[in-house]
Design a protein around this motif. Sequence first.
Motif, PDB file in Angstrom:
ATOM      1  N   PRO A   5       0.808  -1.234   0.000  1.00  0.00           N
ATOM      2  CA  PRO A   5       0.000   0.000   0.000  1.00  0.00           C
ATOM      3  C   PRO A   5       0.835   1.276   0.000  1.00  0.00           C
TER       4      PRO A   5
ATOM      5  N   LEU B   8       1.965   2.002  -3.479  1.00  0.00           N
ATOM      6  CA  LEU B   8       0.839   2.511  -4.261  1.00  0.00           C
ATOM      7  C   LEU B   8       0.512   3.954  -3.886  1.00  0.00           C
ATOM      8  N   LYS B   9       0.644   4.293  -2.591  1.00  0.00           N
ATOM      9  CA  LYS B   9       0.387   5.672  -2.165  1.00  0.00           C
ATOM     10  C   LYS B   9       1.390   6.626  -2.812  1.00  0.00           C
TER      11      LYS B   9
ATOM     12  N   ALA C 188      -4.775   0.613  -3.215  1.00  0.00           N
ATOM     13  CA  ALA C 188      -4.109   0.617  -1.901  1.00  0.00           C
ATOM     14  C   ALA C 188      -5.128   0.440  -0.782  1.00  0.00           C
TER      15      ALA C 188
ATOM     16  N   LEU D 133      -4.506   7.688   2.698  1.00  0.00           N
ATOM     17  CA  LEU D 133      -5.047   7.250   1.409  1.00  0.00           C
ATOM     18  C   LEU D 133      -6.372   7.944   1.126  1.00  0.00           C
TER      19      LEU D 133
END
Length: 421
Positions: free
Chosen positions: A291, A294-295, A317, A327
């Motif tokens: 995650p 992805l952030k 994410a 997020l």
Amino acid sequence: MPLPVSDYSWQQTETTVFLSLPLRGVSIRDADVFCTEDYLKVNHSPFLFEVFFYAPIDDENSKAKIGNNVIVFTLYKKEAAMWETLSVSGVDKEMRQRIREKSILQAQETAKEASEAKAAAKREDQKYALNVMMKIEEEERKRIETMKENERIKATKELEAWKEHQKTAGKPEKIQKDEKFHQQKKKIEEERKKLNNKKSLTKNVASRTLPTKGRDSENIFCEKLKEDNVPAPRTLGSIKINFTPRVFPTALRESQVAEEEEWLHKQAEARRAMNTDIPELSDLKEEEKNPEWLKDKGNKLFATENFLAAINAYNLAIRLNNKIPLLYLNRAACHLKLKNLHKAIEDSSKALELLTPPVTDNANARMKAYVRRGTAFCQLEMYVEGLLDYEAALKIDPSNKIVQNDAEKIRNIIQGTELKS
């Protein structure tokens, strides 16, 4: 503390009063209008408007139209006359309170009478519907009974006709059998007479014909029994067949596994390259299952103003870990850029739920969440809610000049001293 409104205009005829009340940001959804024959109140936070009529009006037939930042009332007088003023003068505070209480009681009585009348009408409708249904059911029952009786009479007639047919058809057949029997009997008697004339051959003929005839009948009967003795059919059974699950519709013996695997791999790579939708977790690379990675990817896409791709990265994410408040906070910023205002409000609220307890480390994130949600509210022209969020952000960082200036602009818009931007 509500802000009293004194800016209004009104006109009248002998039977009607036209009242125009300007209110910024007013809509049907959030305006509270209360009207009786002596009193009118309009509550649109933070504004409050009250008027105590000069003479009674017909509150049941009077109406109001809300739109374009104004409320227009059409009030019908109970008695045709010209009023000197719209509101009665010389009314002290206690008298106003009594008029308010009287108006509330009058409205409650009217609502109670309307509710009772509605309930009585509903009971009458239910009673009428029940009577109609009972009548329909009775007619249907009679129709079914009539049909049953007609079918019974028809079946009885058919049975009687069948019995008569059997009697008339069976009688000639019996007569034919009797005649055939008599003919056979007569023939046997003639044969016996012939046999008696030949005394020497009587025993041989009797021994050769009668027993042979009996044996032939017995043999034919046995053969008939053998033909009828057919073996019973075999019992039923079921065969269970298991097929190998496959992605492609073709059978495994007709397919080429290597080419299919290559095709699936290319499809997964194409979905990642296009980044137009959220891929399946099985298609992800190892780094794409993180995650935080992805952030960071979503932040880079946001910096290049590719907001849709950034939202997709944040979505994936969140699928992997839905407990990271940043997020939701970053996705709210993307929705603000794309004018998805309701989604921006939802993501900012979710971020505030996760940013608990409120401590110094998450103060900056909480302030951003309040500002972004307040911005979305203001763009939806919900300025009071937006001002509350900006004031919450100022409690976290009172020295932020940008937030202070924006909050002041929102206050001016609410008070009507500044145009919307």
